[in-house]
Design a protein around this motif. Structure first.
Motif, PDB file in Angstrom:
ATOM      1  N   LEU A 455      -4.785   1.147  -8.946  1.00 20.76           N
ATOM      2  CA  LEU A 455      -3.637   0.240  -8.792  1.00 20.76           C
ATOM      3  C   LEU A 455      -2.516   0.586  -9.778  1.00 20.76           C
ATOM      4  O   LEU A 455      -1.452  -0.012  -9.725  1.00 20.76           O
ATOM      5  N   TYR A 456      -2.772   1.538 -10.676  1.00 17.13           N
ATOM      6  CA  TYR A 456      -1.693   2.005 -11.564  1.00 17.13           C
ATOM      7  C   TYR A 456      -0.853   3.102 -10.904  1.00 17.13           C
ATOM      8  O   TYR A 456       0.127   3.556 -11.451  1.00 17.13           O
ATOM      9  N   LEU A 467      -5.246  -2.198  -1.992  1.00 15.65           N
ATOM     10  CA  LEU A 467      -5.321  -3.664  -2.018  1.00 15.65           C
ATOM     11  C   LEU A 467      -6.014  -4.197  -0.764  1.00 15.65           C
ATOM     12  O   LEU A 467      -6.789  -5.166  -0.829  1.00 15.65           O
ATOM     13  N   GLU A 468      -5.758  -3.561   0.376  1.00 17.23           N
ATOM     14  CA  GLU A 468      -6.449  -3.970   1.614  1.00 17.23           C
ATOM     15  C   GLU A 468      -7.951  -3.866   1.430  1.00 17.23           C
ATOM     16  O   GLU A 468      -8.715  -4.775   1.769  1.00 17.23           O
ATOM     17  N   LEU A 469      -8.370  -2.724   0.868  1.00 15.98           N
ATOM     18  CA  LEU A 469      -9.810  -2.488   0.712  1.00 15.98           C
ATOM     19  C   LEU A 469     -10.418  -3.416  -0.334  1.00 15.98           C
ATOM     20  O   LEU A 469     -11.508  -3.960  -0.137  1.00 15.98           O
ATOM     21  N   VAL A 479      -8.666  -7.632 -10.317  1.00 14.33           N
ATOM     22  CA  VAL A 479      -7.720  -8.761 -10.340  1.00 14.33           C
ATOM     23  C   VAL A 479      -6.725  -8.649 -11.485  1.00 14.33           C
ATOM     24  O   VAL A 479      -5.511  -8.815 -11.289  1.00 14.33           O
ATOM     25  N   THR A 480      -7.219  -8.321 -12.682  1.00 14.73           N
ATOM     26  CA  THR A 480      -6.328  -8.264 -13.845  1.00 14.73           C
ATOM     27  C   THR A 480      -5.210  -7.240 -13.638  1.00 14.73           C
ATOM     28  O   THR A 480      -4.043  -7.517 -13.912  1.00 14.73           O
ATOM     29  N   ILE A 481      -5.612  -6.060 -13.128  1.00 13.66           N
ATOM     30  CA  ILE A 481      -4.577  -5.034 -12.895  1.00 13.66           C
ATOM     31  C   ILE A 481      -3.711  -5.429 -11.710  1.00 13.66           C
ATOM     32  O   ILE A 481      -2.502  -5.179 -11.668  1.00 13.66           O
ATOM     33  N   GLY A 482      -4.322  -6.096 -10.732  1.00 17.33           N
ATOM     34  CA  GLY A 482      -3.613  -6.411  -9.489  1.00 17.33           C
ATOM     35  C   GLY A 482      -2.569  -7.502  -9.641  1.00 17.33           C
ATOM     36  O   GLY A 482      -1.596  -7.551  -8.855  1.00 17.33           O
ATOM     37  N   ALA A 496       0.797  -7.243   0.182  1.00 16.30           N
ATOM     38  CA  ALA A 496      -0.591  -6.751   0.161  1.00 16.30           C
ATOM     39  C   ALA A 496      -1.368  -7.404  -0.979  1.00 16.30           C
ATOM     40  O   ALA A 496      -2.550  -7.741  -0.837  1.00 16.30           O
ATOM     41  N   ALA A 497      -0.687  -7.607  -2.114  1.00 18.06           N
ATOM     42  CA  ALA A 497      -1.359  -8.230  -3.267  1.00 18.06           C
ATOM     43  C   ALA A 497      -1.719  -9.679  -2.943  1.00 18.06           C
ATOM     44  O   ALA A 497      -2.854 -10.123  -3.178  1.00 18.06           O
TER      45      ALA A 497
END
Lengths: 878, 299
Positions: A455-456, A467-469, A479-482, A496-497
């Motif tokens: 996600l970076y 994000l879909e997966l 979650v924290t990174i997202g 998507a998020a």
């Protein structure tokens, strides 16, 4: 006889060589038998059998080496010259007991080697397919030679003594050698230094087909030894010494006359009708029955003569032709045949002689007992032959260069190395590679191995897919990174998020998103919150307040809800999805959501989506998931002509997706009954899919009947198209060219359908490749393909005969005119283009008949012709 | 041939990288059919004049396609070489030389055609992605008109008979090698339309879910450097095979008659008549080749 251009010269030369060789041998054999029985009596026969077999064991490798060193033709010439010299030598020597014994061994050995070498040469000069047509008539040459030899012997014996037959035999062999030099034969394959050894028995035994052939040859040889002894025992007990030679000459004459009739009148047709394998089984079958009759008659002289005549005649005609054709697909035939000759045939002759000696010394071997033994041996020969078909087919499969269809259509599982490789790919700069790696992990249910660090990455496409997966996986370690992605600059990533948080049920994040500065993010969050809390509004979904601002073709909020409903089934899901699917631009999303959720009320919607290529796969998967109610609806719908064509043509393959016995029945019915060509074709494709993907049984009689139907259609269209090939200048007229080209395409199409039908009947074979081989530049490969298909079709049980006949006519290498001539008994064959157009104008194919009528009118060939349509330019090139 | 799972995975990764939408059985079959090949710098992959029985996916390295007297084409990873000749079923027109050590996955043309024959979805995706590439390049590269446009196959006004429709579709370049049966089947689904001078499809109420073949007349396609299209051309050019909406950019220069085929019907028939896809690929390869001659690929 089916002799084709270019084959005449080779055939007649081979015919003459065989006639002269067998003629010489018949003279030699008559002298041999008469001299032996008169001088030594039948009790010495057992010894001479063993001696002949031992001699053959010693000489066969030499003969084989000779073939390899000099080629099949030159080896035959050399052996014929040696035989000629040998016969002349025996003529000039006084007939002592030892010489008569040696003559018997010499006659047996020379015949064995000469006949084997001749057929080896024939199998090199003619391909398997040519052999099927020509070996029967060629064998008739041998019978003719035997008949003439017997007639000459009968006449000579009236004016001179039996030894004079040896002089004529020597002349016949010499003449044969002269003719043999004119046969064009392929050169020897290997130089002397490269000669491989005759395969050792263990190597030979690995070839199961060759083992069967060897076993059959061995039992046939032992049977022959017993039959020959029984025959000569009865003859010597029935005749005086002076009567022996004239009797043997007459016996040869009558037996060969009958054999000639059999060969000329029956063998060719039997080969076509029974196929190679049926032909091979005929001699042991008939011998078994004749043996039974001999036993029942208590060894009556007539029955014994019939048994001997049957053995000699069948083995040298039908049996010989069948065996030669059986050897066709064996690679390195020369070596294996030599091994079979040495190990099986000659060994078995020796064994037969030994067994006979044992039987005669240990028991009271009456003619009835010997006949019973012969019957048992024939029955064993038959039993071994029955099991040869699968091995024969396997050999052709190998000769065609393709093993059975080993499909590995599953994607490989991931081991540690593979996972490492895919995770590395996730870190590579290319977007496509990262997406490919994500999809590969997802498809193998290894989403948990995707590092949250992905996600970076910067690329929106990668972030959206990740994000879909993550959302669908239920994982929370991202979650924290997202969280920060809700504030991403790209709206697709933001949505998507939110979606991912919605799918993992993170209400806190959804609440936070519902207060986001972006209206789009807020709306998304509200949709997911409503869906999660089960607070979906009443009424038609398209009119919900929630979607008030969701205008324009993109409908992002509605799409978000559709995705959510697809993943989290709720009682209201199908209703809401179908309402949203009412919007054409959302129908595809709804179809994909219904792959995971929904009930039988979605069936009509899903059936409609079959018409849309992009949605077809999802609609099929969704229908299959719904099971029986969907299968019910589809099997009814395939017969519903009121349904749109665009839907109807996709129903058969969809039905196939259920992979059930009912689906098979339904598709077979369609294949048989539908009057729409495209629907029948799709039913065929559906059945093929089931055949290749499952082990569900598919009615063989129906497929065999379809092979006959499609094969006949091929021949009908071929005959019609051929009528235009000989039409002269009319052929080039555009109106005619259009009809002709259409016919030619239809011919190809029906050929393709035949291939698919065969594929259904023989799931484990790569029929497409075999059909390609029918057009290979290599003649041997083409011939192998024809024989392979013939053997496959003949295994379709009771219905195979007609199917094999029609298929043979379709795939055999025939000049077009000959194919049309042969097809005349099955389908209407027009004499010329005019008659073809007349027939076509009444054709069931509407398009074809319309074009044919148009061509007739323009050419002024039809009743009430109208002027041609104005074309610019008036005559387009064909 | 037994292929190790690791090899198959590598091939799958490459295939998915090249064809985003390839999945399931088609993907599995492709991974079975591809043969890996490695060549050192300076080695030749194929030579001008050889029969084009194979084409190659470049996994790593660089390749130059050269012919005397013309500019070389350079290809790098994730490109396909040899396909233009293979799709046109003619011998290679250039020699492919490896510039830096390269790894390829080799595919036989006949296997590829078999795959298209068996899998209409792959056929459709291939045609569409190829058409998209040609369309995108046609908008960028200024390609001159071919001179005089061809004569129409049928010059009389409609309505057309079945026979006339066959003559018209036989002239269509993307159906040139599709065979009469495929053309005849399309005929049954084709409908007639007209554009007056200066009209665009939308002005004449034409739906943009159809492929329109020009019967008579002449159109200009916006954004393609004044390129004109006439009888036998697709309204909107090769790009219409990807998205029929490409025809929206066409404007009739003279009164123009069209035959329209629903895109869905066309792709439905691809499944029954595989020659339709090979014919379309041949047409697209011809169009692309003319464009890359003007703008050679530079890896």
């Amino acid at each position: 006889m089916d002799l084709r251009p270019g084959e005449g010269s080779g055939f007649f030369r081979a015919f003459a060589v065989l006639s002269l060789t067998i003629g010489g041998h018949t003279l030699l054999e008559t002298a041999r038998d008469a001299l032996f029985l008169a001088r030594l009596g039948p009790e010495r026969l057992t010894l001479v059998y063993v001696a002949a077999a031992a001699g053959a064991l010693a000489l066969t490798p030499v003969a084989t080496r000779l073939v390899k060193l000099t080629g099949a033709r030159n080896a035959l010439v050399v052996t014929l010259l040696v035989a000629s010299f040998g016969a002349a030598w025996f003529r000039v020597r006084p007939p002592s007991a030892a010489l008569v014994f040696a003559l018997y061994v010499f006659a047996t050995l020379s015949a064995t080697i000469l006949i084997a070498q001749f057929w080896q040469l024939a199998s090199k000069v003619f391909s398997a397919s040519q052999g099927r047509r020509l070996f029967g008539p060629l064998a008739a040459g041998g019978v003719l030679g035997a008949l003439v030899g017997a007639a000459v012997a009968t006449q000579l014996l009236q004016v001179t003594d039996v030894r004079s037959l040896l002089s004529v035999a020597a002349l016949a062999y010499f003449a044969a050698s002269l003719v043999a030099t004119t046969i064009e034969s392929p050169p020897p394959v290997v130089a002397s230094v490269e000669l491989g050894p005759t395969p050792a028995p263990p190597q030979m035994f690995r070839e199961r087909f060759v083992v069967r052939l060897a076993a059959m040859a061995a039992i046939a040889s032992i049977t022959s030894v017993f039959v020959d002894y029984l025959f000569k025992l009865r003859v010597s007990s029935q005749m005086s010494s002076a009567e022996l030679a004239p009797f043997f000459a007459r016996y040869q004459l009558v037996m060969n006359a009958g054999l000639l009739l059999l060969q000329v009148g029956v063998t060719g047709r039997l080969v076509e009708r029974l196929g190679v394998l049926g032909l091979v089984l005929l001699p042991p079958s008939l011998l078994t029955w004749t043996g039974v009759a001999t036993v029942l008659s208590r060894g009556a002289f007539g029955a014994v003569v019939a048994l001997k005549a049957g053995d000699a005649a069948l083995r040298n005609s039908l049996g010989r032709v069948g065996t030669e054709l059986l050897w066709a697909p064996v690679e390195d035939q020369t070596r294996f045949r030599a091994a079979v000759d040495v190990v099986a045939t000659r060994g078995a002759q020796a064994l037969g002689g030994g067994l006979l000696l044992l039987v005669l010394t240990r028991a009271n071997a009456t003619p009835t007992a010997l006949a019973a033994l012969c019957t048992c041996l024939s029955a064993a020969w038959l039993a071994i032959g029955i099991g040869i078909r699968p091995r024969y087919v396997e050999l052709f499969r190998r000769a065609l260069g393709r093993g059975s269809l080993e499909r590995n259509l599953t994607l490989p599982e991931l081991d540690l190395n593979a996972v490492e490789m895919l995770v590395e790919s996730l870190a590579r700069p290319g977007i496509e590679e990262a997406l490919a790696a994500l999809n590969m992990l997802a498809e193998r249910q290894r989403t948990r191995l995707i590092p949250a660090l992905i996600l970076y990455r910067q690329e929106p496409a990668v972030l959206v897919r990740a994000l879909e997966l993550f959302g669908e996986s239920g994982r929370r370690d991202w979650v924290t990174i997202g969280e920060r992605l809700i504030d991403h600059e790209n709206p697709d990533v933001q949505r998507a998020a939110v979606r991912a948080f919605g799918l993992i049920g993170d209400d806190a994040m959804l609440e936070r998103a519902s207060r986001h500065p972006s209206a789009s993010v807020r709306a998304f969050a509200l949709v997911y919150l409503a869906e999660r809390r089960g607070h979906l509004p009443d009424g038609n979904a398209l009119a919900w307040e929630l979607f008030r601002d969701d205008t324009g073709p993109a409908h992002p909020l509605k799409r978000a809800l559709i995705q959510a409903l697809g993943l989290q089934a709720s009682p209201e899901a199908t209703r809401v999805l179908l309402e949203l699917g009412g919007l054409p631009e959302l129908a595809g999303d709804v179809t994909r959501a219904l792959v995971r959720t929904g009930d039988s009320t979605a069936i009509p919607f899903l059936m409609e989506r079959l018409a849309v290529a992009e949605d077809r796969a999802a609609a099929r998967a969704a229908l299959v998931r719904l099971g029986e109610p969907a299968e019910d609806a589809l099997t009814k719908a395939v017969l519903d002509r009121s349904l749109s064509r665009r839907i109807r043509i996709h129903l058969p393959v969809t039905v196939a997706g259920f992979e059930s016995a009912r689906a098979v029945r339904s598709l077979l019915e369609l294949l048989h009954d539908s009057n729409e060509g495209l629907v029948r074709y799709k039913a065929l494709r559906g059945l093929e899919r089931i055949a290749l993907g499952t082990s569900l049984p598919i009615s063989v009689p129906t497929i065999a009947a379809e092979i006959v139907k499609n094969g006949s259609e091929y021949l009908r269209l071929f005959s019609l198209a051929y009528a235009f090939d000989t039409a002269g200048p009319v052929r080039a007229r555009t109106e005619v060219a259009v009809v002709r080209e259409l016919l030619e395409d239809k011919v190809e199409q029906s050929r393709g359908r035949l291939a698919r039908l065969l594929q259904i009947a023989h799931r484990s074979d790569d029929i497409k490749t075999v059909f390609s081989a029918l057009r290979a530049p290599d003649r041997v490969r083409r011939a192998h393909a024809v024989e392979f298909l013939d053997a496959l079709v003949r295994s379709l049980g009771r219905n195979s005969l007609e199917a094999a006949g029609v298929l043979r006519l379709v795939v055999d290498e025939l000049p077009p005119a000959e194919r049309v001539r042969r097809a005349a008994g099955l389908v209407p064959t027009p004499r010329d283009a005019r008659e073809a157009l007349e027939l076509l104008s009444e054709d069931a194919d509407r398009l074809l008949s319309e074009l044919a009528r148009h061509a007739r009118q323009t050419l002024g060939w039809g009743r009430g012709s109208t002027p041609p349509i104005a074309l610019v330019p008036s005559e387009l090139p064909a | 041939m037994i292929i190790s799972d690791n090899d198959r995975l590598l091939r799958e990764l490459l295939l998915r990288t090249l064809f985003q939408s390839i999945t399931g059985e088609s993907l599995a079959r492709m991974t079975e059919l591809l043969v890996p090949r490695a060549l050192a710098e300076g080695e030749t992959l194929f030579t001008e004049g050889e029969p084009s029985e194979r084409f190659w996916f470049v996994v790593e390295g660089k390749v130059r396609l050269e012919r005397e007297g013309v500019a070389p084409w350079l290809f790098g990873p994730r490109s396909v070489v040899g396909s233009l000749d293979a799709f046109r079923d003619r011998p290679y027109t250039r020699t492919a030389r490896v510039l830096t050590e390269a790894h390829f996955l080799e595919l036989r043309r006949s296997d590829w055609l078999d795959l298209l024959d068996d899998d209409a979805l792959i056929a459709r995706q291939t045609i569409q992605s190829f058409a998209g590439r040609v369309h995108e390049m046609a908008r960028r590269v200024p390609l001159q008109n071919d001179g005089e446009l061809p004569h129409p196959a049928v010059a009389t006004p409609g309505p057309f008979s079945t026979y006339q429709k066959i003559l018209i579709l036989r002239q269509a370049q993307f159906l040139e090698s599709a065979g009469m049966q495929a053309v005849a089947s399309l005929t049954a689904l084709a409908s007639e339309h007209e554009l007056a001078v200066g009209q665009r499809p939308a002005d004449a109420g034409l739906r943009l879910d159809r492929l329109y073949v020009i019967v008579t007349g002449r159109v200009e396609v916006e954004g393609t450097h004044g390129r004109e299209r006439g009888p036998g051309d697709l309204l909107g050019g090769p790009g219409a095979l990807q998205d029929p909406a490409a025809a929206a950019e066409a404007r009739a220069l003279v009164p123009t008659v069209l035959l329209g085929i629903h895109q869905q019907d066309y792709y439905d028939l691809v499944e029954e008549h595989p020659q339709l896809s090979s014919s379309a690929l041949r047409y697209l390869a011809t169009a692309l080749e003319r464009l890359v001659e003007l703008e050679p690929p530079q890896a």
